[in-house]
Design a protein around this motif. Structure first.
Motif, mmCIF file in Angstrom:
data_model
loop_
_atom_site.group_PDB
_atom_site.id
_atom_site.type_symbol
_atom_site.label_atom_id
_atom_site.label_comp_id
_atom_site.label_asym_id
_atom_site.label_seq_id
_atom_site.Cartn_x
_atom_site.Cartn_y
_atom_site.Cartn_z
ATOM 1 N N PHE A 87 28.079 47.966 43.951
ATOM 2 C CA PHE A 87 28.488 49.001 44.898
ATOM 3 C C PHE A 87 30.009 49.123 44.956
ATOM 4 C CE2 PHE A 87 24.380 47.461 46.329
ATOM 5 C CZ PHE A 87 23.689 48.627 46.647
ATOM 6 N N VAL A 88 30.499 50.367 44.931
ATOM 7 C CA VAL A 88 31.915 50.662 45.141
ATOM 8 C C VAL A 88 31.996 51.693 46.261
ATOM 9 C CG1 VAL A 88 34.054 51.545 44.133
ATOM 10 C CG2 VAL A 88 32.455 50.242 42.712
ATOM 11 N N PHE A 89 32.819 51.397 47.283
ATOM 12 C CA PHE A 89 32.905 52.269 48.458
ATOM 13 C C PHE A 89 34.310 52.852 48.601
ATOM 14 C CE2 PHE A 89 29.707 49.014 49.382
ATOM 15 C CZ PHE A 89 28.615 49.798 49.691
ATOM 16 N N GLN A 90 34.389 53.930 49.357
ATOM 17 C CA GLN A 90 35.662 54.607 49.592
ATOM 18 C C GLN A 90 36.688 53.686 50.253
ATOM 19 O OE1 GLN A 90 35.260 58.331 51.680
ATOM 20 N NE2 GLN A 90 37.369 58.324 52.394
ATOM 21 N N SER A 91 36.224 52.841 51.182
ATOM 22 C CA SER A 91 37.146 52.024 51.978
ATOM 23 C C SER A 91 37.302 50.597 51.443
ATOM 24 C CB SER A 91 36.685 51.986 53.438
ATOM 25 O OG SER A 91 35.342 51.567 53.530
ATOM 26 N N PHE A 92 36.903 50.368 50.189
ATOM 27 C CA PHE A 92 37.137 49.124 49.446
ATOM 28 C C PHE A 92 36.317 47.932 49.945
ATOM 29 C CE2 PHE A 92 41.597 51.055 49.839
ATOM 30 C CZ PHE A 92 41.347 51.996 48.858
ATOM 31 N N HIS A 93 36.293 47.663 51.265
ATOM 32 C CA HIS A 93 35.550 46.536 51.836
ATOM 33 C C HIS A 93 35.971 45.189 51.249
ATOM 34 C CE1 HIS A 93 33.239 49.287 54.128
ATOM 35 N NE2 HIS A 93 32.382 49.635 53.199
ATOM 36 N N LEU A 94 37.264 44.989 51.100
ATOM 37 C CA LEU A 94 37.782 43.696 50.659
ATOM 38 C C LEU A 94 38.065 42.828 51.876
ATOM 39 C CD1 LEU A 94 40.347 44.828 47.926
ATOM 40 C CD2 LEU A 94 37.945 44.207 47.624
ATOM 41 N N LEU A 95 37.884 41.520 51.731
ATOM 42 C CA LEU A 95 38.197 40.600 52.819
ATOM 43 C C LEU A 95 39.686 40.296 52.802
ATOM 44 C CD1 LEU A 95 35.186 38.123 52.823
ATOM 45 C CD2 LEU A 95 35.503 40.236 54.110
ATOM 46 N N PRO A 96 40.387 40.572 53.898
ATOM 47 C CA PRO A 96 41.860 40.508 53.885
ATOM 48 C C PRO A 96 42.443 39.133 53.639
ATOM 49 C CG PRO A 96 41.041 40.843 56.123
ATOM 50 C CD PRO A 96 39.869 41.024 55.196
ATOM 51 N N ARG A 97 41.738 38.072 53.992
ATOM 52 C CA ARG A 97 42.288 36.722 53.842
ATOM 53 C C ARG A 97 42.036 36.127 52.464
ATOM 54 N NH1 ARG A 97 41.249 33.535 59.604
ATOM 55 N NH2 ARG A 97 42.333 35.045 60.932
ATOM 56 N N LEU A 98 41.275 36.824 51.639
ATOM 57 C CA LEU A 98 40.972 36.317 50.301
ATOM 58 C C LEU A 98 41.858 36.994 49.261
ATOM 59 C CD1 LEU A 98 37.056 36.188 50.305
ATOM 60 C CD2 LEU A 98 38.689 34.424 51.006
ATOM 61 N N SER A 99 42.148 36.279 48.200
ATOM 62 C CA SER A 99 42.891 36.852 47.088
ATOM 63 C C SER A 99 42.007 37.835 46.322
ATOM 64 C CB SER A 99 43.357 35.744 46.147
ATOM 65 O OG SER A 99 42.241 35.155 45.490
ATOM 66 N N ALA A 100 42.628 38.557 45.405
ATOM 67 C CA ALA A 100 41.862 39.479 44.567
ATOM 68 C C ALA A 100 40.762 38.739 43.818
ATOM 69 C CB ALA A 100 42.796 40.182 43.587
ATOM 70 N N GLY A 144 45.125 52.017 45.012
ATOM 71 C CA GLY A 144 44.472 52.049 43.709
ATOM 72 C C GLY A 144 44.155 50.658 43.196
ATOM 73 N N GLN A 145 45.048 49.719 43.445
ATOM 74 C CA GLN A 145 44.798 48.339 43.027
ATOM 75 C C GLN A 145 43.650 47.725 43.804
ATOM 76 O OE1 GLN A 145 48.780 46.861 43.665
ATOM 77 N NE2 GLN A 145 49.308 46.983 41.492
ATOM 78 N N ARG A 146 43.565 48.026 45.090
ATOM 79 C CA ARG A 146 42.447 47.515 45.897
ATOM 80 C C ARG A 146 41.116 48.068 45.392
ATOM 81 N NH1 ARG A 146 44.594 48.703 51.838
ATOM 82 N NH2 ARG A 146 46.244 49.772 50.699
ATOM 83 N N GLN A 147 41.123 49.349 45.001
ATOM 84 C CA GLN A 147 39.882 49.910 44.472
ATOM 85 C C GLN A 147 39.532 49.277 43.136
ATOM 86 O OE1 GLN A 147 37.128 50.839 45.336
ATOM 87 N NE2 GLN A 147 37.302 53.022 45.814
ATOM 88 N N ARG A 148 40.511 48.929 42.344
ATOM 89 C CA ARG A 148 40.244 48.241 41.088
ATOM 90 C C ARG A 148 39.625 46.863 41.335
ATOM 91 N NH1 ARG A 148 42.983 50.267 36.435
ATOM 92 N NH2 ARG A 148 44.078 52.200 36.910
ATOM 93 N N VAL A 149 40.121 46.166 42.354
ATOM 94 C CA VAL A 149 39.510 44.886 42.726
ATOM 95 C C VAL A 149 38.057 45.106 43.137
ATOM 96 C CG1 VAL A 149 39.560 42.966 44.379
ATOM 97 C CG2 VAL A 149 41.705 43.842 43.425
ATOM 98 N N ALA A 150 37.820 46.156 43.930
ATOM 99 C CA ALA A 150 36.454 46.456 44.383
ATOM 100 C C ALA A 150 35.542 46.759 43.203
ATOM 101 C CB ALA A 150 36.471 47.623 45.365
ATOM 102 N N ILE A 151 36.064 47.466 42.195
ATOM 103 C CA ILE A 151 35.267 47.767 41.003
ATOM 104 C C ILE A 151 34.960 46.487 40.235
ATOM 105 C CG2 ILE A 151 35.303 48.924 38.759
ATOM 106 C CD1 ILE A 151 36.958 51.160 40.140
ATOM 107 N N ALA A 152 35.975 45.624 40.083
ATOM 108 C CA ALA A 152 35.734 44.335 39.413
ATOM 109 C C ALA A 152 34.685 43.529 40.160
ATOM 110 C CB ALA A 152 37.048 43.552 39.309
ATOM 111 N N ARG A 153 34.768 43.507 41.489
ATOM 112 C CA ARG A 153 33.786 42.784 42.297
ATOM 113 C C ARG A 153 32.382 43.347 42.081
ATOM 114 N NH1 ARG A 153 34.558 43.626 48.487
ATOM 115 N NH2 ARG A 153 33.947 45.689 47.745
ATOM 116 N N SER A 154 32.267 44.666 41.975
ATOM 117 C CA SER A 154 30.952 45.290 41.796
ATOM 118 C C SER A 154 30.314 44.940 40.459
ATOM 119 C CB SER A 154 31.073 46.813 41.920
ATOM 120 O OG SER A 154 31.684 47.379 40.764
ATOM 121 N N LEU A 155 31.134 44.506 39.511
ATOM 122 C CA LEU A 155 30.639 44.206 38.167
ATOM 123 C C LEU A 155 30.394 42.725 37.917
ATOM 124 C CD1 LEU A 155 33.057 46.557 36.183
ATOM 125 C CD2 LEU A 155 30.620 46.956 36.609
ATOM 126 N N VAL A 156 30.772 41.862 38.857
ATOM 127 C CA VAL A 156 30.773 40.430 38.582
ATOM 128 C C VAL A 156 29.364 39.869 38.359
ATOM 129 C CG1 VAL A 156 30.673 39.595 40.979
ATOM 130 C CG2 VAL A 156 31.929 38.272 39.248
#
Length: 228
Positions: A87-100, A144-156
Protein backbone atom coordinates in the motif's frame (compact mmCIF):
# COMPACT_ATOMS: atom_id res chain seq x y z
CA UNK A 1 -5.16 -12.01 -10.95
CA UNK A 2 -8.13 -9.78 -10.02
CA UNK A 3 -11.71 -10.36 -11.10
CA UNK A 4 -14.48 -8.07 -9.91
CA UNK A 5 -18.06 -9.00 -10.89
CA UNK A 6 -21.17 -6.91 -10.18
CA UNK A 7 -19.63 -5.45 -7.04
CA UNK A 8 -21.82 -3.19 -4.90
CA UNK A 9 -21.17 -1.26 -1.70
CA UNK A 10 -23.78 0.51 0.39
CA UNK A 11 -23.36 2.52 3.58
CA UNK A 12 -26.22 3.22 6.02
CA UNK A 13 -26.58 6.92 6.77
CA UNK A 14 -29.41 7.63 9.17
CA UNK A 15 -32.64 6.43 7.59
CA UNK A 16 -31.13 6.32 4.12
CA UNK A 17 -28.58 4.17 2.31
CA UNK A 18 -25.68 5.65 0.37
CA UNK A 19 -24.63 3.63 -2.68
CA UNK A 20 -20.88 3.90 -3.22
CA UNK A 21 -20.62 1.16 -5.88
CA UNK A 22 -23.39 0.12 -8.28
CA UNK A 23 -22.42 -3.30 -9.61
CA UNK A 24 -19.00 -2.69 -11.19
CA UNK A 25 -17.18 -5.40 -13.14
CA UNK A 26 -13.65 -5.67 -14.57
CA UNK A 27 -10.50 -7.80 -14.53
CA UNK A 28 -6.85 -6.89 -13.95
CA UNK A 29 -4.13 -9.23 -15.16
CA UNK A 30 -0.74 -9.87 -13.62
CA UNK A 31 1.87 -7.18 -14.44
CA UNK A 32 -0.71 -4.61 -15.55
CA UNK A 33 -0.57 -0.94 -14.61
CA UNK A 34 -4.15 0.29 -14.14
CA UNK A 35 -5.42 3.67 -12.99
CA UNK A 36 -8.84 4.05 -11.36
CA UNK A 37 -9.94 7.61 -11.98
CA UNK A 38 -12.87 9.79 -10.99
CA UNK A 39 -13.95 12.87 -9.06
CA UNK A 40 -14.58 12.93 -5.32
CA UNK A 41 -17.54 10.68 -4.50
CA UNK A 42 -17.14 8.53 -7.61
CA UNK A 43 -16.47 5.35 -5.60
CA UNK A 44 -12.82 4.93 -6.57
CA UNK A 45 -11.45 4.90 -3.02
CA UNK A 46 -14.19 2.52 -1.89
CA UNK A 47 -13.23 0.20 -4.73
CA UNK A 48 -9.56 0.47 -3.79
CA UNK A 49 -10.33 -0.45 -0.18
CA UNK A 50 -12.20 -3.56 -1.31
CA UNK A 51 -9.42 -4.61 -3.68
CA UNK A 52 -6.95 -4.11 -0.82
CA UNK A 53 -9.06 -6.28 1.52
CA UNK A 54 -9.56 -3.30 3.84
CA UNK A 55 -13.34 -3.38 3.31
CA UNK A 56 -15.97 -5.85 2.15
CA UNK A 57 -18.57 -5.39 -0.59
CA UNK A 58 -22.29 -5.46 0.08
CA UNK A 59 -22.80 -7.89 -2.80
CA UNK A 60 -21.04 -9.20 -5.88
CA UNK A 61 -17.83 -11.15 -6.31
CA UNK A 62 -14.18 -10.23 -5.82
CA UNK A 63 -11.70 -12.95 -6.75
CA UNK A 64 -7.98 -12.60 -6.08
CA UNK A 65 -5.85 -15.27 -7.76
CA UNK A 66 -8.98 -17.34 -8.44
CA UNK A 67 -10.01 -17.29 -4.79
CA UNK A 68 -13.23 -15.68 -3.57
CA UNK A 69 -12.10 -13.06 -1.05
CA UNK A 70 -15.44 -13.13 0.81
CA UNK A 71 -14.72 -16.74 1.83
CA UNK A 72 -11.45 -15.84 3.59
CA UNK A 73 -11.21 -15.68 7.38
CA UNK A 74 -10.00 -12.53 9.13
CA UNK A 75 -6.60 -14.14 9.66
CA UNK A 76 -6.38 -15.06 5.99
CA UNK A 77 -7.35 -11.52 4.96
CA UNK A 78 -4.67 -10.15 7.24
CA UNK A 79 -2.12 -12.44 5.60
CA UNK A 80 -3.19 -11.25 2.14
CA UNK A 81 -2.79 -7.61 3.17
CA UNK A 82 0.62 -8.29 4.66
CA UNK A 83 2.17 -10.55 2.04
CA UNK A 84 0.31 -10.12 -1.26
CA UNK A 85 -0.55 -6.41 -1.36
CA UNK A 86 1.61 -3.35 -0.84
CA UNK A 87 0.00 0.00 0.00
CA UNK A 88 1.12 3.55 -0.86
CA UNK A 89 -0.94 6.46 0.50
CA UNK A 90 -1.10 10.18 -0.19
CA UNK A 91 -0.02 11.09 3.35
CA UNK A 92 2.95 8.64 3.48
CA UNK A 93 2.10 7.17 6.94
CA UNK A 94 5.72 7.05 8.08
CA UNK A 95 6.54 6.79 11.78
CA UNK A 96 8.33 10.03 12.72
CA UNK A 97 10.73 8.53 15.27
CA UNK A 98 12.03 5.85 12.92
CA UNK A 99 14.68 6.25 10.26
CA UNK A 100 13.93 5.66 6.60
CA UNK A 101 15.42 2.17 6.86
CA UNK A 102 13.43 1.36 10.00
CA UNK A 103 10.22 2.53 8.32
CA UNK A 104 10.91 0.28 5.35
CA UNK A 105 11.55 -2.67 7.65
CA UNK A 106 8.37 -2.10 9.66
CA UNK A 107 6.07 -4.50 7.72
CA UNK A 108 8.49 -7.37 8.37
CA UNK A 109 7.65 -7.21 12.07
CA UNK A 110 4.25 -8.66 11.17
CA UNK A 111 5.57 -11.31 8.79
CA UNK A 112 6.13 -14.88 9.93
CA UNK A 113 7.89 -15.97 6.76
CA UNK A 114 10.41 -13.21 6.16
CA UNK A 115 13.44 -12.37 8.26
CA UNK A 116 14.19 -8.83 9.31
CA UNK A 117 17.52 -8.84 7.50
CA UNK A 118 18.00 -5.26 6.35
CA UNK A 119 19.87 -6.16 3.14
CA UNK A 120 16.77 -6.12 0.92
CA UNK A 121 15.47 -2.94 2.58
CA UNK A 122 18.79 -1.27 1.77
CA UNK A 123 18.42 -2.46 -1.83
CA UNK A 124 14.94 -0.97 -2.03
CA UNK A 125 16.09 2.39 -0.69
CA UNK A 126 18.87 2.38 -3.29
CA UNK A 127 16.32 1.46 -5.97
CA UNK A 128 14.17 4.48 -5.10
CA UNK A 129 17.18 6.79 -5.02
CA UNK A 130 17.62 7.11 -1.24
CA UNK A 131 20.74 5.03 -0.65
CA UNK A 132 22.41 7.92 1.20
CA UNK A 133 19.32 8.75 3.28
CA UNK A 134 18.63 5.45 5.03
CA UNK A 135 19.38 6.87 8.49
CA UNK A 136 17.31 10.05 8.05
CA UNK A 137 14.00 10.48 9.84
CA UNK A 138 10.89 11.68 7.94
CA UNK A 139 11.25 15.29 9.16
CA UNK A 140 14.70 15.34 7.54
CA UNK A 141 13.29 14.34 4.15
CA UNK A 142 11.35 16.21 1.48
CA UNK A 143 7.82 15.17 0.53
CA UNK A 144 9.07 13.33 -2.52
CA UNK A 145 11.70 11.52 -0.48
CA UNK A 146 9.12 10.50 2.11
CA UNK A 147 6.94 9.07 -0.63
CA UNK A 148 9.92 7.15 -1.96
CA UNK A 149 10.43 5.66 1.51
CA UNK A 150 6.73 4.73 1.57
CA UNK A 151 7.08 3.03 -1.83
CA UNK A 152 10.14 1.09 -0.65
CA UNK A 153 8.21 0.05 2.47
CA UNK A 154 5.29 -1.16 0.32
CA UNK A 155 7.65 -3.43 -1.60
CA UNK A 156 9.61 -4.96 1.27
CA UNK A 157 7.34 -8.01 1.52
CA UNK A 158 7.64 -8.52 -2.27
CA UNK A 159 3.87 -8.16 -2.87
CA UNK A 160 2.24 -9.30 -6.08
CA UNK A 161 0.10 -6.13 -6.18
CA UNK A 162 0.97 -2.53 -5.39
CA UNK A 163 -2.02 -0.29 -4.53
CA UNK A 164 -1.41 3.46 -4.62
CA UNK A 165 -4.13 5.84 -3.40
CA UNK A 166 -3.50 9.40 -4.69
CA UNK A 167 0.28 8.91 -4.30
CA UNK A 168 1.10 12.34 -5.77
CA UNK A 169 -1.69 14.27 -4.06
CA UNK A 170 0.63 15.93 -1.51
CA UNK A 171 3.48 16.60 -3.94
CA UNK A 172 4.41 19.44 -6.28
CA UNK A 173 4.33 18.95 -10.06
CA UNK A 174 8.05 18.24 -10.52
CA UNK A 175 8.13 15.71 -7.68
CA UNK A 176 4.92 14.09 -8.95
CA UNK A 177 6.60 13.44 -12.30
CA UNK A 178 9.58 11.85 -10.52
CA UNK A 179 7.32 9.60 -8.43
CA UNK A 180 5.29 8.51 -11.46
CA UNK A 181 8.52 7.76 -13.34
CA UNK A 182 9.42 5.50 -10.42
CA UNK A 183 6.05 3.70 -10.67
CA UNK A 184 6.64 3.24 -14.39
CA UNK A 185 10.08 1.76 -13.69
CA UNK A 186 8.57 -0.65 -11.14
CA UNK A 187 5.90 -1.72 -13.60
CA UNK A 188 8.39 -2.30 -16.41
CA UNK A 189 10.30 -4.52 -13.97
CA UNK A 190 7.16 -6.69 -13.59
CA UNK A 191 5.19 -5.10 -10.73
CA UNK A 192 1.38 -5.09 -10.92
CA UNK A 193 0.18 -1.59 -10.00
CA UNK A 194 -3.31 -0.25 -9.33
CA UNK A 195 -3.40 3.48 -8.82
CA UNK A 196 -6.28 5.72 -7.71
CA UNK A 197 -6.20 9.33 -8.85
CA UNK A 198 -8.37 12.25 -9.93
CA UNK A 199 -5.62 13.73 -12.12
CA UNK A 200 -5.47 13.06 -15.87
CA UNK A 201 -1.70 13.66 -15.91
CA UNK A 202 -1.16 10.90 -13.35
CA UNK A 203 -3.59 8.43 -14.93
CA UNK A 204 -1.82 8.87 -18.27
CA UNK A 205 1.08 6.77 -16.99
CA UNK A 206 -1.11 3.65 -16.81
CA UNK A 207 -1.82 1.08 -19.51
CA UNK A 208 -5.55 1.21 -18.76
CA UNK A 209 -7.78 3.80 -17.11
CA UNK A 210 -11.01 2.75 -15.38
CA UNK A 211 -13.10 5.93 -15.23
CA UNK A 212 -15.77 6.13 -12.52
CA UNK A 213 -18.63 8.47 -11.67
CA UNK A 214 -21.32 8.13 -8.99
CA UNK A 215 -20.40 4.52 -8.24
CA UNK A 216 -20.45 3.35 -11.85
CA UNK A 217 -17.73 2.59 -14.38
CA UNK A 218 -18.40 4.95 -17.26
CA UNK A 219 -15.41 4.01 -19.43
CA UNK A 220 -12.42 1.68 -19.57
CA UNK A 221 -9.72 3.24 -21.72
CA UNK A 222 -6.98 1.00 -23.10
CA UNK A 223 -3.89 3.14 -23.58
CA UNK A 224 -1.28 0.51 -24.40
CA UNK A 225 1.96 2.43 -24.22
CA UNK A 226 2.86 4.30 -21.04
CA UNK A 227 4.17 7.81 -20.65
CA UNK A 228 7.96 7.71 -20.84
Amino acid sequence: MIKVDKLTKQYPMGDTCVKALNGVSFTIAQNEFVAIMGPSGSGKSTLMNIIGCLDKPTSGSYQLNNQEVASLSDDALSAVRNKDIGFVFQSFHLLPRLSALQNVLLPLRFSETLSQDSTYAHELLKRVGLDSRHDHRPNQLSGGQRQRVAIARSLVNKPAILLADEPTGALDSKTSVEIMALFTELHLAGQTIILVTHEEEVAAYAQRIIRMRDGDIVEIENRGEQVA
